[in-house]
Scaffold this motif. Sequence first.
Motif, PDB file in Angstrom:
ATOM      1  N   THR A 284     -65.609  40.242  74.758  1.00  0.00           N
ATOM      2  CA  THR A 284     -66.003  40.804  73.468  1.00  0.00           C
ATOM      3  C   THR A 284     -66.767  42.110  73.676  1.00  0.00           C
ATOM      4  N   LEU A 285     -67.388  42.262  74.870  1.00  0.00           N
ATOM      5  CA  LEU A 285     -68.121  43.487  75.176  1.00  0.00           C
ATOM      6  C   LEU A 285     -67.199  44.705  75.190  1.00  0.00           C
TER       7      LEU A 285
ATOM      8  N   GLY B 260     -66.303  35.632  74.228  1.00  0.00           N
ATOM      9  CA  GLY B 260     -66.436  35.608  75.680  1.00  0.00           C
ATOM     10  C   GLY B 260     -66.983  36.927  76.157  1.00  0.00           C
ATOM     11  N   CYS B 261     -67.073  37.087  77.482  1.00  0.00           N
ATOM     12  CA  CYS B 261     -67.550  38.365  78.030  1.00  0.00           C
ATOM     13  C   CYS B 261     -66.744  39.527  77.479  1.00  0.00           C
TER      14      CYS B 261
ATOM     15  N   LYS C 163     -80.788  53.380  76.164  1.00  0.00           N
ATOM     16  CA  LYS C 163     -80.660  51.945  75.868  1.00  0.00           C
ATOM     17  C   LYS C 163     -79.872  51.262  76.981  1.00  0.00           C
ATOM     18  N   ARG C 164     -80.033  49.940  77.036  1.00  0.00           N
ATOM     19  CA  ARG C 164     -79.327  49.198  78.073  1.00  0.00           C
ATOM     20  C   ARG C 164     -78.738  47.917  77.477  1.00  0.00           C
ATOM     21  N   PRO C 165     -77.672  48.057  76.695  1.00  0.00           N
ATOM     22  CA  PRO C 165     -77.027  46.848  76.169  1.00  0.00           C
ATOM     23  C   PRO C 165     -76.250  46.155  77.287  1.00  0.00           C
ATOM     24  N   PRO C 166     -75.893  44.869  77.100  1.00  0.00           N
ATOM     25  CA  PRO C 166     -75.069  44.210  78.114  1.00  0.00           C
ATOM     26  C   PRO C 166     -73.722  44.911  78.254  1.00  0.00           C
ATOM     27  N   VAL C 167     -73.170  44.916  79.444  1.00  0.00           N
ATOM     28  CA  VAL C 167     -71.895  45.596  79.709  1.00  0.00           C
ATOM     29  C   VAL C 167     -71.016  44.717  80.595  1.00  0.00           C
TER      30      VAL C 167
ATOM     31  N   ILE D  47     -70.577  53.159  88.574  1.00  0.00           N
ATOM     32  CA  ILE D  47     -70.321  54.600  88.526  1.00  0.00           C
ATOM     33  C   ILE D  47     -71.301  55.257  87.562  1.00  0.00           C
TER      34      ILE D  47
ATOM     35  N   LEU E 236     -67.812  38.245  89.505  1.00  0.00           N
ATOM     36  CA  LEU E 236     -69.057  37.620  89.980  1.00  0.00           C
ATOM     37  C   LEU E 236     -68.758  36.438  90.898  1.00  0.00           C
TER      38      LEU E 236
ATOM     39  N   GLN F 112     -65.397  52.038  82.179  1.00  0.00           N
ATOM     40  CA  GLN F 112     -66.797  51.647  82.084  1.00  0.00           C
ATOM     41  C   GLN F 112     -67.132  50.769  83.272  1.00  0.00           C
ATOM     42  N   CYS F 113     -67.841  51.339  84.253  1.00  0.00           N
ATOM     43  CA  CYS F 113     -68.225  50.549  85.413  1.00  0.00           C
ATOM     44  C   CYS F 113     -69.690  50.819  85.724  1.00  0.00           C
ATOM     45  N   PRO F 114     -70.509  49.762  85.749  1.00  0.00           N
ATOM     46  CA  PRO F 114     -71.938  49.961  86.012  1.00  0.00           C
ATOM     47  C   PRO F 114     -72.217  50.595  87.383  1.00  0.00           C
TER      48      PRO F 114
ATOM     49  N   MET G 162     -68.940  33.782  80.584  1.00  0.00           N
ATOM     50  CA  MET G 162     -70.111  34.199  79.818  1.00  0.00           C
ATOM     51  C   MET G 162     -71.235  33.165  79.841  1.00  0.00           C
TER      52      MET G 162
END
Lengths: 196, 636
Positions: B424-425, B421-422, B388-392, B603, B567, B599-601, B497
């Motif tokens: 919440t992830l 906001g972001c 799966k690929r939920p938002p991160v 890595i 970003l 949690q880093c996209p 967000m």
Amino acid sequence: MSDIYLVGVGGQGIITASRVIGDAAILANKNVLLSETHGMAQRGGSVVCTARIGDVQSPLIPDGQADLIISFELLETLRAMCKANKDTVVVSSTEKIVPLSVSTQKLRYPTLGEVGAQVRKAAGKFVPIEARTLAEDSGVPMSSNIVMIGALAGTGATGLERGHFESAIEMNIPRMIPENLAAFAKGFEAMDKQLH
Amino acid sequence: MGIASDRFKSYFHYPANDFDQMDRILEAKPGAKVLLLGNEAIARAALEAGVTVATTYPGTPASEIGDALARVAKDAGIYFEYSTNEMVATEIAIGAAASGVRAFVSMKHVGVNVAADALMTFAYTGTRGGFVLVTADDPSCHSSQNEQDNRYYALLGGIPMFEPSSPQECYDMTKEAFEISEKLELPVIVRTTTRVSHVRAPVGVGTIVPGPKTKEFLKDPKRFVTVPAVARSRHIVLLERLKVAEDLAGKSSFNKIVRIKGGGRTGIIASSAGFNYAADAANSLGLSADILKLGFSYPVPRATIIAFLRNHDRVVVVEELEPILETAVRAIAQHESLPTKVLGKEDQLFPRYYEFDQAIVEAGLERTLGLKTNPSLEGLVDLQGVPKRPPVLCAGCPHSATYYAVNKATNKKAIFASDIGCYTLGVSPPYSAADLLVCMGSSVGTAGGLAKVNTLPVIAFIGDSTFFHAGIPGLINAVHNGHKFLLMILDNRTTAMTGHQPHPGSEKGPSCCDITAVSIEEIVKACGVKWLKVVDPYDLKTTTDAVKEAIAQPTVSVIIARRECALIAKKNEEGAILKKHFIDQEVCKKCRTCVDRFQCPAISSIDKVQTIDDALCAGCGVCSQICPYKAIKEAK
């Protein structure tokens, strides 16, 4: 009537790509409806855009009714198969963006061959495109979304002409127009080679 | 270049090669058909309607309305602001409209909850200049904490309402809403949904007519100052105007019959996105039916409904979420003793939750009318096992660093009140840093309640924009009533967000106006907070130590974790000084700390080997502080 289902990962430029399709359709004097993913899902999640060219009211493509599936990321191609039927042409970038779940849940990211085999069960045709390499070759590594638009145009299945897409690219990506048109051409030719 | 450059030029004043100077919303020429998002079509309509003042608080799926106006405000000569919250945004617009200019405010559905206090009574005083409020609802909660149906606000407040189905109607109805508002001297709601606001289609536009810059307020306290005696009389005025509004709805060209295959004795009543699915479903089923499309849907035009019921044997009501039209139609049929069968959610034809699609409406029509639809498709691809690929949280996101530090400081033995906001992830593993969330600003208030009855430490997380929006009263309350918790203000210098809009702490605002940055520290101190620290979350040790110290305080404590959104940082000089990192495989012991506790996209761990994707790495260096073996190093 042409139903195009675009999938990928937030941040890959899918909304820009769908806008190019939209403007190309207007230039071709056709009605078009696009739907877009905004907000939270854009943070690296799966995103979906739809483009329906022709006489419809609703922007969403019913299951099994996409004529074309354009996937900007290999794994996301599988998630789009609910929209495929035996005539659907599936164009998939070979680019891999490994989701965190692969690392954290120790899942396996499928190979190109595995994705192709799954897609061929559900759809009519599977066309992989080396979008990232072609984008780098054209001088703008960020332009793999435009390579994919080139591949879409190269299917000849949208009812839109190559020039419509090229003008639409100029309208939507004002910077580095020649490089982006080169990326488009690379995608177009890659598709042409695979189909004909 | 390209076959259509000449046609393209006809859309806009700017030549194609100056395209980055151009904004479609402002530059589209009268009579042109331009590809616009529903939200952009609304913004264009507001300009053509001659708004003088426009406001918003950003929120998906409404954000692009305000963003478009913020970009063009200067060139269009309007006043635009990102307000502190939806209530203030509404009040700014009320002040302007009560003076006699046209005013416009847009927000997401839950924003109207915040604005409602102002809106409900503004319907009593009514307006002088046209006042239009856009509420963008979010059936299926694509980017929201609930899927409330804001059409109830029209009923609740006695506020006339339009429901567009397409970008063209977004444009047409927003313009008309200003006319109706002035005719009735009432505020008017334009209600969209995600599949209306976020649809892009060709829109034919007209001429932008600038409104007056100023207008002097004519004093009339017997109308505008709602002390009880005034309020009582104004309620009667409102109800009388709603009768006039119903007549206008009855005559409106936005309430029309669409014939499918020549029409027939079967009728469908539909509004908003529901109309689109109903039309496509009826066509796909080959149905001969009439669709009564309600665009000016509140007050419900009784005479129109009665005539439609009389001319049909059965009428199916197709609307997303709540059975609001359906209930109204049933009441009219009962009152008029009409034999027409009314069908809808009451008959379990359609769900009362989530957005519709063509298949849902087809299935409902099939069941009612005894038709045969295509059998549902069996999924040919088994998605079980497909990752799966939920938002991160993004690579380099300062919130990731903050959550890592909080987990380290508390050993996860704390209760986390979260916010909108972001960040919440952070609810997801490995952080699991959200235990309770209801609405904007709720982290601060709920933390007080949690702290009263729990023995574990309570930590509230709130973003900078959300703190300004609704966090401050909660903080004052915590000081005043002696609540004991740690409030962490995750200050990434933007409203990330929803698309990086400015907020009261920002230095740069919309194109039209100079703004003043308000200091979060000064507010926190002024609220009476005695323990405050400002940290850079990229500095894990300092942040961790600050959290440990803060939760040991006898009163409410505040940490401002300040670091610009990755970003944005990527695009400016601050981002450029950060260094990309790599994992030295000779040193790496494959302990997985960098993927299991962080949690880093950028890595990933594939075949037991952890690597950093150079293209994704934001260069924050947080992972290098986490690695127990110092295997993560700066790239040369």
